[in-house]
Design a protein around this motif. Sequence first.
Motif, short mmCIF file in Angstrom:
data_model
loop_
_atom_site.label_atom_id
_atom_site.label_comp_id
_atom_site.label_asym_id
_atom_site.label_seq_id
_atom_site.Cartn_x
_atom_site.Cartn_y
_atom_site.Cartn_z
N PHE A 139 -0.06 -5.34 5.08
CA PHE A 139 -0.37 -6.07 3.88
C PHE A 139 -0.36 -4.90 2.70
N GLY A 140 0.77 -4.86 2.19
CA GLY A 140 0.87 -3.73 1.15
C GLY A 140 1.04 -4.34 -0.19
N ILE A 141 0.25 -3.84 -1.22
CA ILE A 141 0.22 -4.34 -2.53
C ILE A 141 1.35 -3.48 -3.48
N ALA A 142 1.20 -2.48 -3.66
CA ALA A 142 1.72 -1.74 -4.61
C ALA A 142 2.50 -0.33 -4.11
N CYS A 143 2.36 0.76 -4.96
CA CYS A 143 3.22 1.96 -4.61
C CYS A 143 2.65 2.34 -3.33
N CYS A 193 -2.63 9.33 -5.81
CA CYS A 193 -2.03 8.13 -6.36
C CYS A 193 -0.51 8.63 -6.38
N PRO A 194 0.16 8.02 -5.45
CA PRO A 194 -0.33 7.51 -4.07
C PRO A 194 -1.02 8.67 -2.98
N MET A 253 3.75 2.44 4.60
CA MET A 253 4.92 2.51 5.66
C MET A 253 5.55 3.56 6.15
N TYR A 300 8.30 1.75 -8.14
CA TYR A 300 7.98 2.81 -7.05
C TYR A 300 8.77 3.26 -6.23
N TYR A 302 1.09 -11.18 -9.14
CA TYR A 302 -0.02 -10.67 -8.55
C TYR A 302 -0.29 -9.08 -8.40
N LEU A 303 0.50 -8.58 -8.97
CA LEU A 303 0.77 -7.08 -9.36
C LEU A 303 0.67 -6.88 -10.75
N THR A 308 -2.79 -1.39 -6.24
CA THR A 308 -3.54 -2.11 -7.26
C THR A 308 -4.10 -3.50 -7.14
N MET A 345 -4.93 -11.39 -7.57
CA MET A 345 -5.04 -10.96 -6.23
C MET A 345 -6.36 -11.09 -5.53
N ILE A 367 4.18 1.70 0.03
CA ILE A 367 5.50 2.43 0.53
C ILE A 367 5.02 3.60 1.54
N GLU A 368 3.89 4.27 0.92
CA GLU A 368 3.33 5.44 1.53
C GLU A 368 2.72 5.06 2.92
N VAL A 380 3.72 -8.73 -2.87
CA VAL A 380 2.61 -9.88 -3.38
C VAL A 380 3.22 -10.95 -3.97
N THR A 436 -5.44 -6.91 -8.46
CA THR A 436 -5.41 -7.41 -9.80
C THR A 436 -6.41 -8.68 -9.73
#
Lengths: 163, 163, 352, 373, 164
Positions: free
Chosen positions: B34-38, B134-135, B44, D70, D44-45, B75, B80, B41-42, D23, B77
């Motif tokens: 369950f990845g949301i943002a930047c 970050c990240p 993964m 990113y 969602y982001l 992040t 989310m 990737i890290e 998301v 939101t």
Amino acid sequence: MESSEVFKLIESNYPDALKSTDLEGTEQSVTIDANSIVDVCNYLKTESELQFTSLMCLSGVDYEDKMEVVYHLHSLLHNHRVTLKVELSREDPKLPTVTTVWKAADWHEREAYDMYGIVFDGHPDLRRILLPDDWEGFPLRKDHVVAEEYRGWTIRKIKDGFE
Amino acid sequence: MSIIENKYRDNVIITSVDKFMNWARLSSLWPITFGIACCAIEMMATAASRYDQDRLGIIPRPSPRQADMMIVAGTVTFKMASRIKRLYEQMPEPKYVIAMGCCATSGGPYWQHGYHVMKGVDQVIPVDVYVPGCPPRPESLLEGFIKLQDKIRRETIATTKAA
Amino acid sequence: MDYFIQIVTDLLPGLDGLPVWLVIPSIMFMFGALIFTGISIYSLIILWFERKIAAHMQDRLGPMEVGGWHGWLQTVADAVKLLLKEDIIPAVADRKLFKLAPYIVFLAAFSVFAVLPFSDKIVGSELNIGIFYILAVSSIGVVGILMAGWASNNKWALFGSMRSVAQLVSYEIPIGLSILVVVMSVGSLSMRDIVMAQDGGIFNWMIWQNAPFNFIAFLILFIAGTAETNRVPFDIPEAESELVAGFHVEYSGMRFSIFFLAEYANMLAVGIIASTLFLGGWQGITGASSAPGIGLIWMLLKGFLIVLVMIWFRWTLPRLRVDQLMYVCWKVLVPISFINMVGAGIWIGLSS
Amino acid sequence: MPDLKTEEMVVQMGPQHPATHGVLRLEITTDGEIVKKIDPHIGYLHRCFEKHCEVLNYHQIIPFVDRCDYLAAMNNEHGYVMAVEKLLDIELPPRVEYIRVIMSELNRIASHLVALGTFGLDIGAITPFLFTFRDREKILDLFEMTSGARLLYNYIWIGGVAFDLPNGFVEKCFEFIDYFLPKLKEYDDLLSYNKIFIARTAKVAIIPPAVAIEWGITGPNLRASGVDWDLRRDEPYSIYDKFDWDVIVADGRVGVLGDSWSRYYVRVLEMEQSANIVKQALEGLPSDENVKSAVPRKVKTKEGSVFFRSENPRGELGFYIISDGSDIPHRLKMRSPAFCNLSAISDIGEGLLISDLVALLGSIDIVLGEIDR
Amino acid sequence: MESFVFYIFAFMVVAGGWVVIYSNNLIYSAFSLLFTFVGLAGLYGLLMADFIAATQILIYAGGVLILLLFGIMLTARKTSIEITQSNLPRLPGAIISSLIFLLLMVVIFSEPNWNSATNPGVKETVPVIGKLLMTKYLIPFELASILLLAALIGSVFIARREDS
């Protein structure tokens, strides 16, 4: 073809639609009357010399005294671009949709609606796109004040003496 | 937490059972993919060849029902947040949460002006380990896993003593 | 079984005094428990192996920390943890069927082992329709999977179980047809007879006989067996990227581990069946050995080898689409195995 | 039995779903396994990027630009910085341009590697994902050497770059190129020409050129549909016109133009071209210059607006900046490529199988940070 | 011990049948058929008809039951797990089934050579069945296969007609 030549073509074909041309600044643009934007766009897309087949970008802009919708068009065939603007009143920003011309306008217009509350008449599915459906206000308007909380969660978390 | 917690007083047998159970739990932490943002990737990259979280027995599972922990990687939101809460509730006990990155910890760079960013995922679900950055680099995340393991190692099924 | 009964009565001389109706079922139960333990231990080992092999194929190390040397206790920890997890039954699920389904799936996988000949003497029951029994019993698992998908009341689970059932029902046909080739050349359905027919070293194994029909039958059995166990490239029922986790998406803790166990038991079963039918069963490369343990070792070694190839598949290949899966079965495997069967029949008829 | 009706079923795919790359939430109406209707839900982001741009000054925006896409932070920075420089009329030292191109192209390779790996994951092949990440780490090493960060660099500044290239960078970069080019063959063997992979992706989810242009699809996805268009060549910015390289256009090698396989393979070939560009840039790299000589202490723009596009790994990244003369933009709109690419999905995805929808999603390579901004 | 096993299987058959008839949930009815089929196979096994037993499971549990379940799941609302059935025509059902029962009884008791035999021991049944099917019962066997083939083609035809 240069932007100014495109503007001349628009002026000769749709003299009523053209409100003003800006050839001076960093970016040449033309302001179109809101009611005739669809006709002008259709013309720009289908005219064989112009063929602006792709809508690169559609942005809403809020100046304190007026609203603007900016269209950036591009022709892959002739490799030229043009910038159109439509001015709207802040109280009742409303203009016809260009989704009938370019499908790409669909999400861009939804985003402009989401962020600025600009209503695109005739859009097939005009609802919020990025923010939740029950969000209040249009956050990119200059006079927007961020609410304290949303569904019981704090939005602003600013301590005393820290800004 | 699960079936047998908080039913027995602390004694020798309980301590060894504790040790065994905690060993099993900390040795096989399966995060939900369950990845949301930047940060995702890290996350993964942590699973991939160079950092290889599988060394610690950590393999991602796609279904929350089969996961032991959730890495909130990115992040959160407001749109989310309710989803995260629901995912957390779908996980079986005992479950752990790692807040990865500044955004999940506190809102990060979006702390001040992010009208749609939740200032820390701990407003919605309880967090066990915060990993700053970050990240965060994969090394930090691995360190976060080890910290979580330390935390699990101290758990007991005995009745919690009056503090 | 008789051999096992004999061993137990030899070890426990006091049993003679007890009535037969008490002794025999309890010895049967003991044998079952033994097999169950064996499957569990095997699953733990093969899981660890799979993770290590996968890791090394991917420039990683795999489990390294748990239990010291190369993470050899990793899968034990996983199993213990799964048993300790909360057992969630979703509120909207059908409780009875949801609870029952994993047991049916496992039962089907487990009852296959009743007739598998692990060696000359170690065999649960020497049915004279052994291989047919295996075909029959393994089809019960389909009902369990359908039950699991339905009872979860989750759309992904339903998709997964629908796919799974369609797949399992279809792939039984090429399996049956390729088994028939062996049955025809041996003239018996009994697993024991089939192994005995391959006596005398590696060149007498069934895979080389009736050239080339038996070899093709072996390949078909292996491919269809991979599909029967839901392994890549046929893992569409639990396709991670499409259906999240397929029919067991709502299962957690122990019930999930039962599904897991059933999958690995099925893999071992396919390995043992294939080696019994084609690779000489418990016989070594030079022929059968008289010592009882040797046969078991050969059998497990061969079964293990086939399982390893399945693992190799999994970490190399992408997965097929659901219609392509059906295409492979009905338009490729079934016609080939049918022609193969007819050809083998003619060959056997001519050469006899 | 002509009036036998099958029931349609609404399935929620995401926001937590392995195939949605983050998301994204797709509300799909299915008839059996066939997708009848797709209603994508994004946001969602949504991290309020454009709001941040209206309160932060031009320099401060760069880290936020990083965080939009990113996977290709360098490319994003490059695009944004060039847009601001156009507004400022800054003349750059040549070395800066070379460094920027090297960084952008390396990041393009890194981004495509992630796209390839996750696409393989969607199709069910797990090992290619780990292989691509293994090679990506080598690029991240180079970035770490120069900027100190692995993912979000804040490296390209307005009028220059944050640091000069460190000692030994050029050699290491050459080393990487020599290491990387043979690896492309490995991907071909493992994934690109795998029979199952071709069966799953070729002739699947075809985007005809007209549809692609209509929906504003850009970048590798557009070139996969057979449209020969690349901003780096057709509207040359930076110093791309100095290098000798080819624009990759799909030829429908194993399937037809515009299918998922073409979209995948355009990326593979593009990585080769990017490696070529990096190689040429390294060879032509001007000797030591002060890379910060043109960096303005305080950004003072003149009033006006600018729309600037650059070629991102995912497509054309546009920045529309309206300046009111202060050091803070009055309005900054980001035309994000993945946003436009994704908007076509409800049109293209209809009538596909669920498995094909996953292949489509994987092949158009979305990054939700950029879509939701 | 044999009678003990017999009672287990008999209980499975009867209980399964009971649920099939009296459950309000159609899915329960279908799934309990599994127990009926398996119990029946067990009974066959006790009668030393091992081939028939295995066939019973293979065909009925693995084929017919799956088809039935598919039928129920695909035609009913997929989005809900509650599919109910009502058992309204009980009286006619009772009359018909008791008539069949009576008929069976008459047939069974009118058979003159109805002696209980001792356990014949395990014998290989497959060759015998195979020989019989190919000699004495060849025509019924072939007729059955032609019937099945016709049904298969017919169903394909019906399903295909929708498209044209």
